[in-house]
Design a protein around this motif. Structure first.
Motif, PDB file in Angstrom:
ATOM      1  N   HIS A 152       2.236   2.045  -3.440  1.00  0.00           N
ATOM      2  CA  HIS A 152       1.217   2.638  -4.319  1.00  0.00           C
ATOM      3  C   HIS A 152       1.020   4.122  -4.004  1.00  0.00           C
ATOM      4  O   HIS A 152       0.794   4.932  -4.908  1.00  0.00           O
ATOM      5  CB  HIS A 152      -0.102   1.870  -4.207  1.00  0.00           C
ATOM      6  N   GLU A 153       1.116   4.479  -2.734  1.00  0.00           N
ATOM      7  CA  GLU A 153       1.011   5.895  -2.348  1.00  0.00           C
ATOM      8  C   GLU A 153       2.188   6.689  -2.909  1.00  0.00           C
ATOM      9  O   GLU A 153       2.028   7.823  -3.378  1.00  0.00           O
ATOM     10  CB  GLU A 153       0.970   6.020  -0.821  1.00  0.00           C
ATOM     11  N   LYS A 170       0.826  -1.212   0.000  1.00  0.00           N
ATOM     12  CA  LYS A 170       0.000   0.000   0.000  1.00  0.00           C
ATOM     13  C   LYS A 170       0.859   1.261   0.000  1.00  0.00           C
ATOM     14  O   LYS A 170       0.575   2.231  -0.723  1.00  0.00           O
ATOM     15  CB  LYS A 170      -0.921  -0.005   1.225  1.00  0.00           C
TER      16      LYS A 170
END
Length: 490
Positions: free
Chosen positions: A196-197, A193
């Motif tokens: 992806h940020e 995650k």
């Protein structure tokens, strides 16, 4: 008798006229160029966008060294191979400064490597190059990391079993994992995650760079910084990268510096420890944060975007793709590891990789330089503090250097016998003292990734798709319009 409103309008007109004549007097001290307007400078001539073709068109009228004005700030543009080469390398130390513009000052505070200048830049750059070499840049150790990530990328496409996919994310993920392993000491998984940020923040930053609002910020920072808009989001995205870098630094500090540093942060923290007793420490946490950001942004976006263009060109030119595959099959066979040294036995493949870089021209204008002392530039006297901008696109598309500059043609890098020939006008990494410090890593990545992908797959358009957009999207880098391909196992 004039009303207050009328008097105000008359005053504004008078001030604009005064400004206009001041600009006309000031521009006599610089190389020729289109006449600037008060407040706007030459934005009208540029049609309020910074476009590579417009810069080359202006050179036809004003010559290969000319001046554009952004508000009251003059910028000297170098156009064409000879002007860029001579301007960047005749007195390289004189033009080694960095213009820290209002937006970039708000973003990186003049620290790190890319956006730093003067003594601090020299120290950070020297340390960066030395440390990357210690971590294997230019050696087999780093090449193995690249081979590992290229192999992982091949597996990603194998698992798709020929289904259509936009290759942008897999390419960015694999390329950025090379620099992540060097800087942080570990790889990100596809599903992470946080990763992806970081990708989302990076994309936003590069989209904003060079946009109309970005240009307005640089001309009217006192106004735009107080208004809502995409500049706020871009700065917050840079903060996302900085926040992640600080977390990684804390993680390394808590773990302790090992006797043998394992990654870039380890080396930097060890250097911070050595220099902490100095009157002015050369190395501190803020500089480390911005150096990490520079390495992540520079080591991820440019190479992955170039490969993204590369697959697009292979789909558009299936005959070239087939020639590459025939050469790879004849020289390497289907299984052994591809190394950077193989480029010497693969002249056509090497030429195609170079032509992808030339034709895609993803960084079409080099980062602005600044004169650090009074100097002479192509016969023009230039004062300290003057901003210089090399038009890299004009070098890579220079009709005096390339036989078919506006066509994708690997023959630009081949002689009549099919041997690879280097070209002096191949300057995608810029020139002079500010040349890209990750040039060798980028060259290694592009060759090994491209050769691995084309040995394993034939890339085609999805069924029913007959056209694909090859025009670039302008931003911090020139991006292709999103597209999908099918990777057909060979």
């Amino acid at each position: 008798m004039l009303t207050i409103t009328q008097a105000f309008v008359v005053l504004i007109i008078f001030l604009l006229i005064v400004e206009f004549f001041k600009l006309q007097k000031a521009r006599k001290q610089f190389p020729p160029g289109p006449a600037p307007l008060p407040l706007l400078g030459n934005l009208v001539h540029l049609k309020f966008q910074f476009h590579r073709d417009l810069l080359m068109e202006l050179a036809k009228t004003h010559g290969n060294i000319y001046t554009l004005w952004f508000g009251w700030a003059p910028v000297i543009i170098l156009n064409g191979y000879q002007a860029v080469k001579d301007g960047m390398t005749t007195h390289p130390e004189d033009v080694s400064g960095r213009m820290v513009s209002p937006f970039f000052r708000a973003m990186a505070k003049g620290k790190g490597i890319i956006l730093a200048s003067g003594r601090s830049w020299k120290q950070q750059r020297r340390f960066g190059i030395m440390t990357l070499r210690c971590l294997g840049m230019g050696k087999k150790g780093l090449e193995y990391r690249v081979q590992e990530e290229a192999s992982h990328l091949v597996d990603v496409f194998v698992n798709l079993k020929g289904r259509p996919v936009d290759p942008s994310f897999p390419l960015f993920h694999s390329i950025s994992n090379v620099i992540c392993a060097l800087v942080f000491g570990y790889h990100f998984s596809d599903e992470d995650k946080t990763f992806h940020e970081l990708i989302s923040a990076t994309e936003t930053l590069f989209r904003f760079a060079g946009s109309f609002v970005h240009q307005l910020y640089e001309i009217f920072p006192w106004l735009v910084c107080r208004l809502p808009g995409p500049h706020k989001k871009a700065l917050s995205c840079y903060d996302v990268l900085s926040s992640f870098a600080r977390k990684e630094i804390r993680r390394h500090v808590e773990r302790g510096i090992p006797d043998e540093p394992q990654d870039f942060i380890d080396f930097y923290l060890a250097e911070m420890e050595k220099s902490k007793d100095g009157a002015k420490p050369k190395y501190d946490e803020d500089n480390l944060v911005y150096v990490i950001n520079d390495l992540f942004l520079g080591g991820s976006e440019t190479s992955s975007t170039t490969l993204y263009w590369g697959l697009l060109y292979m789909v558009v030119n299936p005959d070239i793709q087939e020639k590459v595959q025939k050469e790879l099959d004849a020289v390497l066979g289907p299984s052994r590891l591809i190394c950077y040294e193989d480029r010497r036995k693969l002249p056509y493949t090497n030429a195609v990789v170079h032509e992808i870089q030339r034709f895609s021209n993803i960084v079409f204008v080099g980062m602005p330089r600044m004169c650090v002392r009074d100097t002479t530039l192509l016969g023009f006297p230039v004062k300290k503090g003057t901003i210089i901008m090399p038009n890299i696109a004009s070098v890579l598309y220079d009709p005096e250097q390339w036989e078919t500059p506006r066509q994708f043609n690997p023959g630009h890098f081949l002689d009549k016998e099919g041997n690879f020939i280097p070209r002096e006008a191949f300057l995608p990494f810029s020139a002079g003292h500010r040349v890209c410090l990750g040039e060798h890593l980028a060259r290694t990545e592009l060759f090994i990734f491209f050769a691995n992908l084309l040995r394993a797959f034939t890339f085609r358009l999805p069924e029913g798709v007959t056209k694909i957009n090859t025009e670039p999207i302008f931003g911090g880098t020139l991006q292709p319009h999103p597209y999908s391909v099918c990777a057909i196992p060979r």
